[in-house]
Design an enzyme around this catalytic site. Structure first.
Site, PDB file in Angstrom:
ATOM      1  N   GLU A 164      -0.627  -1.867   5.151  1.00  0.00           N
ATOM      2  CA  GLU A 164       0.270  -1.819   6.315  1.00  0.00           C
ATOM      3  C   GLU A 164       0.154  -0.493   7.037  1.00  0.00           C
ATOM      4  O   GLU A 164       0.281  -0.429   8.253  1.00  0.00           O
ATOM      5  CB  GLU A 164       1.724  -2.061   5.872  1.00  0.00           C
ATOM      6  CG  GLU A 164       2.680  -2.337   7.037  1.00  0.00           C
ATOM      7  CD  GLU A 164       3.033  -1.095   7.851  1.00  0.00           C
ATOM      8  OE1 GLU A 164       3.150  -1.221   9.091  1.00  0.00           O
ATOM      9  OE2 GLU A 164       3.196  -0.008   7.278  1.00  0.00           O
ATOM     10  N   GLU A 165      -0.107   0.589   6.270  1.00  0.00           N
ATOM     11  CA  GLU A 165      -0.083   1.942   6.848  1.00  0.00           C
ATOM     12  C   GLU A 165      -1.337   2.225   7.671  1.00  0.00           C
ATOM     13  O   GLU A 165      -2.249   2.896   7.209  1.00  0.00           O
ATOM     14  CB  GLU A 165       0.070   2.999   5.737  1.00  0.00           C
ATOM     15  CG  GLU A 165       1.350   2.900   4.930  1.00  0.00           C
ATOM     16  CD  GLU A 165       2.599   3.378   5.683  1.00  0.00           C
ATOM     17  OE1 GLU A 165       2.470   3.784   6.851  1.00  0.00           O
ATOM     18  OE2 GLU A 165       3.685   3.321   5.085  1.00  0.00           O
TER      19      GLU A 165
ATOM     20  N   ASP B  23       0.811  -1.231   0.000  1.00  0.00           N
ATOM     21  CA  ASP B  23       0.000   0.000   0.000  1.00  0.00           C
ATOM     22  C   ASP B  23       0.842   1.278   0.000  1.00  0.00           C
ATOM     23  O   ASP B  23       1.994   1.298   0.405  1.00  0.00           O
ATOM     24  CB  ASP B  23      -0.956   0.014   1.205  1.00  0.00           C
ATOM     25  CG  ASP B  23      -0.221  -0.106   2.537  1.00  0.00           C
ATOM     26  OD1 ASP B  23       0.739  -0.905   2.621  1.00  0.00           O
ATOM     27  OD2 ASP B  23      -0.590   0.597   3.484  1.00  0.00           O
TER      28      ASP B  23
ATOM     29  N   HIS C 279       7.897   8.691   4.461  1.00  0.00           N
ATOM     30  CA  HIS C 279       6.682   9.490   4.631  1.00  0.00           C
ATOM     31  C   HIS C 279       6.917  10.969   4.309  1.00  0.00           C
ATOM     32  O   HIS C 279       6.118  11.807   4.718  1.00  0.00           O
ATOM     33  CB  HIS C 279       6.088   9.357   6.042  1.00  0.00           C
ATOM     34  CG  HIS C 279       5.562   7.976   6.320  1.00  0.00           C
ATOM     35  ND1 HIS C 279       4.543   7.729   7.237  1.00  0.00           N
ATOM     36  CD2 HIS C 279       5.880   6.763   5.814  1.00  0.00           C
ATOM     37  CE1 HIS C 279       4.294   6.430   7.284  1.00  0.00           C
ATOM     38  NE2 HIS C 279       5.101   5.818   6.423  1.00  0.00           N
TER      39      HIS C 279
HETATM   40 ZN   LIG Z   1       5.246   3.788   6.305  1.00  0.00          ZN
HETATM   41 ZN   LIG Z   2       6.441   0.978   5.548  1.00  0.00          ZN
END
Ligand SMILES: [Zn+2]
Ligand SMILES: [Zn+2]
Length: 391
Positions: A138-139, A80, A362
């Site tokens: 995952e996020e 993702d 990020h």
């Molecule tokens: Zn991340």
């Molecule tokens: Zn990650």
């Protein structure tokens, strides 16, 4: 620094890099990884690997059975992206407005597909089974849990998870036994006081004064209650309250996060927070709501699996394999490690000629040193060879 990319992986360098760029250009958010999942499933099928789709909503599992029976080893990549706008102007820039692969999950998927390609050609040497886990979300949404619920770890003896790591340079690989990523919890605190005129504090219960007291006192959990040798964090990230300069606020709302590497410290923080809040209620005779939500648990590597990984990593990056640059970030691979022993490891990928901390995960100009993809694929290949191709 000598890096020994596996020659089979070097041969498919172009495929691995173009797969990563393709996914990078078409990022998809949690549980919306339809295009990515299809790309993965099609690729695995073309290699003659058995494919299960829709595992944990948008997840994909590839199963490669060896000629002989033996252990089952699972290798995991997440797929993702993040809800943010890419600001750098690379040729493979995101084509989806407001969505970006700013954590490297595009690379994780490409690396695992690369390893799958080589392993699929060596089926007859394989004593056991390899499960390729392509995980959604995952996020923040814990896609790993959904895959586990749908049986992705059934029959699995060991599981390995990878993360590209821009805090380390190309040619390094971080791994350690025990905790490697933190528990990442959330909390919300609402102070209910009593408002009034800014010039007439008597008779009020000033929620702003109470909140400032509470912010300071909560910091003493880390500085005075937890063991200073063990890292912990309590962060108040948001405070909202009040109306104007001459009004005493009746309500203040605060949100924050708590991080710990062990379940014990996590519980200690939670308990002390509740006690501090209860005490604050008594000091100021007010009411305080406290809502603590468990996020991802700490990611804890099995010592034997960490050893296996370190051995494999040394064959690829030599002296570059070692103690990781640790962060207090969370990772939902932790749920998989609660089910079966395994190891999470970090592949140095900071962009060439840039300071390792200048292109963090990020951030809107996130990118990687793509040579790291070859390291990751090589290590995945090496683990399977070491575990399932001996003798
Ligand atoms: Zn991340
Ligand atoms: Zn990650």
């Amino acid at each position: 620094m000598a890096v020994n990319i596996r020659p089979e992986i070097q041969d498919i360098e172009n495929t691995i890099i173009s797969t990563r760029r393709d996914i990078h250009q078409h990022p998809e958010l949690a549980f919306e990884e339809h295009r990515t999942a299809k790309l993965v499933a099609d690729h695995l099928e073309s290699l003659g690997i058995d494919v299960q789709t829709g595992v944990g909503k948008t997840g994909v599992v590839g199963i490669l059975k060896g000629k002989n029976t033996g252990k089952t080893i699972a290798l995991r990549a997440d797929m993702d992206a993040l809800p943010m706008q890419e600001t750098s102007d690379v040729p493979y820039k995101s084509k989806n407005d407001g969505v970006m692969h700013a954590c490297g999950h595009d690379g994780h998927t490409a690396m695992l597909l690369g390893a799958a390609e080589i392993l699929s050609k060596n089926r007859e040497k394989l004593n056991g089974t390899v499960k390729f886990l392509f995980q959604p979300a995952e996020e923040g949404q814990g896609g790993a849990r959904y895959m586990i619920k749908d049986g992705a770890l059934e029959g699995v003896d060991e599981v390995y998870g990878i993360h590209l790591w821009n805090y380390q340079e190309f040619g390094t690989l971080g791994v350690k036994p025990g905790p490697i990523m933190a528990a990442a919890d959330l909390f919300e605190i609402t102070i209910h006081g009593k408002g009034g005129h800014g010039a007439t504090p008597q008779g009020t219960k000033d929620a702003v004064v109470i909140s400032s007291h509470l912010v300071q006192t909560l910091q003493t959990i880390v500085s005075r209650n937890t063991n200073p040798i063990e890292s912990t964090v309590v962060t108040i990230g948001q405070i909202n309250g009040g109306y104007n300069f001459n009004i005493i606020a009746d309500t203040v709302n605060m949100k924050g996060t708590a991080r710990a590497y062990t379940e014990e410290n996590r519980q200690l923080i939670k308990t002390r927070m509740a006690e501090v809040i209860k005490g604050t209620e008594q000091i100021f005779s007010c009411k305080i709501d406290f809502d603590y939500e468990d996020g991802y648990p700490p990611t804890i590597n099995d010592p034997d699996a960490a050893d296996t990984l370190l051995n494999a990593a040394q064959k690829i990056v030599g002296e570059g394999a070692g103690y990781p640059y640790l962060s207090m970030g969370g990772e939902d691979f932790s749920y998989m490690l609660q089910e079966v022993p395994g190891c999470f490891f970090l592949v140095g990928s900071s962009p060439m000629n840039r300071e390792p901390l200048s292109v963090p995960h990020h951030c809107s100009h996130f990118d990687i040193d793509e040579r790291a993809l070859l390291v990751g694929s090589s290590v995945y290949l090496q683990i399977v060879e070491d575990l399932l191709m001996k003798g």
